[in-house]
Design a protein around this motif. Structure first.
Motif, PDB file in Angstrom:
ATOM      1  N   VAL A  73       0.836  -1.198   0.000  1.00  0.00           N
ATOM      2  CA  VAL A  73       0.000   0.000   0.000  1.00  0.00           C
ATOM      3  C   VAL A  73       0.870   1.247   0.000  1.00  0.00           C
ATOM      4  N   TRP A  74       1.884   1.270   0.832  1.00  0.00           N
ATOM      5  CA  TRP A  74       2.761   2.447   0.860  1.00  0.00           C
ATOM      6  C   TRP A  74       3.439   2.673  -0.489  1.00  0.00           C
ATOM      7  N   ASP A  75       3.843   1.604  -1.174  1.00  0.00           N
ATOM      8  CA  ASP A  75       4.400   1.764  -2.529  1.00  0.00           C
ATOM      9  C   ASP A  75       3.382   2.432  -3.440  1.00  0.00           C
ATOM     10  N   ALA A  76       2.146   1.954  -3.389  1.00  0.00           N
ATOM     11  CA  ALA A  76       1.096   2.515  -4.250  1.00  0.00           C
ATOM     12  C   ALA A  76       0.862   3.991  -3.942  1.00  0.00           C
ATOM     13  N   LEU A  77       0.879   4.359  -2.672  1.00  0.00           N
ATOM     14  CA  LEU A  77       0.668   5.757  -2.296  1.00  0.00           C
ATOM     15  C   LEU A  77       1.780   6.655  -2.831  1.00  0.00           C
ATOM     16  N   HIS A  78       2.948   6.064  -3.078  1.00  0.00           N
ATOM     17  CA  HIS A  78       4.086   6.820  -3.604  1.00  0.00           C
ATOM     18  C   HIS A  78       4.199   6.690  -5.126  1.00  0.00           C
ATOM     19  N   GLY A  79       3.200   6.103  -5.756  1.00  0.00           N
ATOM     20  CA  GLY A  79       3.203   5.982  -7.205  1.00  0.00           C
ATOM     21  C   GLY A  79       4.186   4.968  -7.737  1.00  0.00           C
ATOM     22  N   ARG A  80       4.589   4.038  -6.900  1.00  0.00           N
ATOM     23  CA  ARG A  80       5.574   3.028  -7.296  1.00  0.00           C
ATOM     24  C   ARG A  80       4.882   1.709  -7.622  1.00  0.00           C
ATOM     25  N   ALA A  81       5.514   0.942  -8.486  1.00  0.00           N
ATOM     26  CA  ALA A  81       5.053  -0.429  -8.692  1.00  0.00           C
ATOM     27  C   ALA A  81       5.283  -1.198  -7.406  1.00  0.00           C
ATOM     28  N   PRO A  82       4.439  -2.188  -7.111  1.00  0.00           N
ATOM     29  CA  PRO A  82       4.626  -2.943  -5.857  1.00  0.00           C
ATOM     30  C   PRO A  82       5.965  -3.655  -5.840  1.00  0.00           C
ATOM     31  N   SER A  83       6.732  -3.405  -4.803  1.00  0.00           N
ATOM     32  CA  SER A  83       8.013  -4.086  -4.654  1.00  0.00           C
ATOM     33  C   SER A  83       7.769  -5.515  -4.188  1.00  0.00           C
ATOM     34  N   ALA A  84       8.698  -6.401  -4.506  1.00  0.00           N
ATOM     35  CA  ALA A  84       8.583  -7.784  -4.036  1.00  0.00           C
ATOM     36  C   ALA A  84       8.601  -7.793  -2.516  1.00  0.00           C
ATOM     37  N   PRO A  85       7.835  -8.679  -1.903  1.00  0.00           N
ATOM     38  CA  PRO A  85       7.852  -8.745  -0.433  1.00  0.00           C
ATOM     39  C   PRO A  85       9.275  -8.928   0.079  1.00  0.00           C
ATOM     40  N   GLY A  86       9.737  -7.999   0.898  1.00  0.00           N
ATOM     41  CA  GLY A  86      11.089  -8.074   1.432  1.00  0.00           C
ATOM     42  C   GLY A  86      11.076  -8.445   2.900  1.00  0.00           C
ATOM     43  N   GLY A  87      12.206  -8.916   3.396  1.00  0.00           N
ATOM     44  CA  GLY A  87      12.268  -9.351   4.785  1.00  0.00           C
ATOM     45  C   GLY A  87      11.401 -10.573   4.988  1.00  0.00           C
ATOM     46  N   ASP A  88      10.943 -10.767   6.223  1.00  0.00           N
ATOM     47  CA  ASP A  88      10.084 -11.907   6.515  1.00  0.00           C
ATOM     48  C   ASP A  88       8.714 -11.728   5.884  1.00  0.00           C
ATOM     49  N   VAL A  89       8.171 -12.823   5.375  1.00  0.00           N
ATOM     50  CA  VAL A  89       6.763 -12.870   4.991  1.00  0.00           C
ATOM     51  C   VAL A  89       6.041 -13.509   6.170  1.00  0.00           C
ATOM     52  N   ASP A  90       5.253 -12.687   6.867  1.00  0.00           N
ATOM     53  CA  ASP A  90       4.679 -13.084   8.153  1.00  0.00           C
ATOM     54  C   ASP A  90       3.369 -13.829   7.961  1.00  0.00           C
ATOM     55  N   VAL A  91       3.423 -15.127   8.209  1.00  0.00           N
ATOM     56  CA  VAL A  91       2.230 -15.973   8.156  1.00  0.00           C
ATOM     57  C   VAL A  91       1.746 -16.175   9.582  1.00  0.00           C
ATOM     58  N   ILE A  92       0.524 -15.771   9.847  1.00  0.00           N
ATOM     59  CA  ILE A  92      -0.046 -15.948  11.181  1.00  0.00           C
ATOM     60  C   ILE A  92      -1.246 -16.891  11.078  1.00  0.00           C
ATOM     61  N   TRP A  93      -1.449 -17.661  12.122  1.00  0.00           N
ATOM     62  CA  TRP A  93      -2.606 -18.544  12.176  1.00  0.00           C
ATOM     63  C   TRP A  93      -2.994 -18.701  13.634  1.00  0.00           C
ATOM     64  N   PHE A  94      -4.124 -19.346  13.879  1.00  0.00           N
ATOM     65  CA  PHE A  94      -4.573 -19.470  15.270  1.00  0.00           C
ATOM     66  C   PHE A  94      -5.163 -20.846  15.496  1.00  0.00           C
ATOM     67  N   ASP A  95      -4.558 -21.566  16.456  1.00  0.00           N
ATOM     68  CA  ASP A  95      -5.069 -22.870  16.883  1.00  0.00           C
ATOM     69  C   ASP A  95      -4.658 -23.058  18.330  1.00  0.00           C
ATOM     70  N   ALA A  96      -5.596 -22.807  19.249  1.00  0.00           N
ATOM     71  CA  ALA A  96      -5.291 -22.873  20.676  1.00  0.00           C
ATOM     72  C   ALA A  96      -4.907 -24.275  21.126  1.00  0.00           C
ATOM     73  N   ALA A  97      -5.286 -25.291  20.362  1.00  0.00           N
ATOM     74  CA  ALA A  97      -5.009 -26.672  20.754  1.00  0.00           C
ATOM     75  C   ALA A  97      -3.699 -27.192  20.183  1.00  0.00           C
ATOM     76  N   ASN A  98      -2.953 -26.346  19.506  1.00  0.00           N
ATOM     77  CA  ASN A  98      -1.757 -26.829  18.799  1.00  0.00           C
ATOM     78  C   ASN A  98      -0.671 -25.769  18.866  1.00  0.00           C
ATOM     79  N   GLN A  99      -0.137 -25.515  20.067  1.00  0.00           N
ATOM     80  CA  GLN A  99       0.737 -24.372  20.287  1.00  0.00           C
ATOM     81  C   GLN A  99       2.229 -24.708  20.313  1.00  0.00           C
ATOM     82  N   ASP A 100       2.609 -25.880  19.911  1.00  0.00           N
ATOM     83  CA  ASP A 100       4.016 -26.276  19.918  1.00  0.00           C
ATOM     84  C   ASP A 100       4.790 -25.460  18.882  1.00  0.00           C
ATOM     85  N   ARG A 101       5.869 -24.824  19.310  1.00  0.00           N
ATOM     86  CA  ARG A 101       6.695 -24.029  18.397  1.00  0.00           C
ATOM     87  C   ARG A 101       7.232 -24.887  17.242  1.00  0.00           C
ATOM     88  N   ASP A 102       7.454 -26.175  17.500  1.00  0.00           N
ATOM     89  CA  ASP A 102       7.965 -27.056  16.453  1.00  0.00           C
ATOM     90  C   ASP A 102       6.997 -27.162  15.284  1.00  0.00           C
TER      91      ASP A 102
END
Length: 217
Positions: A73-102
């Protein structure tokens, strides 16, 4: 008040250019901004592809959020083509019954097998409250209410019907208004964390139209 985890269905007309989309997150989201975001992703095949890869995992309450959405969105506000996702691509999910970091680490390996060029970060939000000193979260959108910036607390996914779903617990006005505002949990006691992030990530230099929100508002 609507639950932060309850979806609000809102589709565009079948003849419109943006794909169908719906909202979740418990906030009053500008439909104009939601349409703009849907259209932006509709013109970004790279982000569409990554959203499809994450959807293929079939995880509960699963999204890609943070810089993946915010920076496009910030790229678009600056009139730029969307840059490739940089850094971490943050995937979040939620499952209270399955909280093992592994489990998160195994999911990262699955995503790396699908695209090894992406820095995947997978975190079950059901366990993240402990490290943040918060009460237990109730869903992914509720967890996002405890993120440092309102503009960062935005996430996307493809639903079972292929519709683009938008999670924006603080709405989209700050994101599309180029405003850097701390989330409620970072407005006072944790304000230093917000300020450090703004300085370290150099957002005001990389996207010079951004401005810090008035602390009094």
């Amino acid at each position: 008040m609507r639950s932060p985890c309850a979806p609000q269905r809102a589709g565009v007309a079948p003849t419109a250019t943006p794909p169908p989309w719906c909202l979740t997150g418990g906030a009053d989201v500008s439909l104009r901004h939601a349409e703009q975001l849907a259209a932006l992703i509709g013109r970004d095949p790279q982000r569409q592809r990554l959203l499809a890869l994450v959807a293929s995992l079939n995880l509960p309450d699963c999204w890609i959020g943070a810089g993946f959405v915010r920076n496009a969105v910030w790229d678009a506000l600056h009139g730029r083509a969307p840059s490739a996702p940089g850094g971490d691509v943050d995937v979040i999910w939620f499952d209270a019954a399955n909280q093992d970091r592994d489990v998160d680490q195994a999911l990262e390996r699955r995503l790396l097998a699908l695209d090894g060029a992406v820095a995947w970060s997978v975190k079950n939000q059901a366990r993240m409250h402990a490290g943040n000193g918060d009460r237990p979260y109730t869903c992914a959108s509720d967890a996002m209410r405890h993120w440092p910036e309102t503009a960062t607390a935005t996430a996307l996914r493809y639903g079972a019907d292929g519709a683009l779903e938008i999670a924006a617990p603080f709405g989209l006005d700050d994101l599309f208004g180029a405003l850097l505002r701390p989330g409620p949990c970072f407005a006072h006691a944790k304000r230093a964390v917000f300020d450090q992030r703004v300085a370290r990530k150099q957002w005001l230099t990389l996207w010079p139209l951004l401005r810090l929100a008035d602390a009094s508002r």
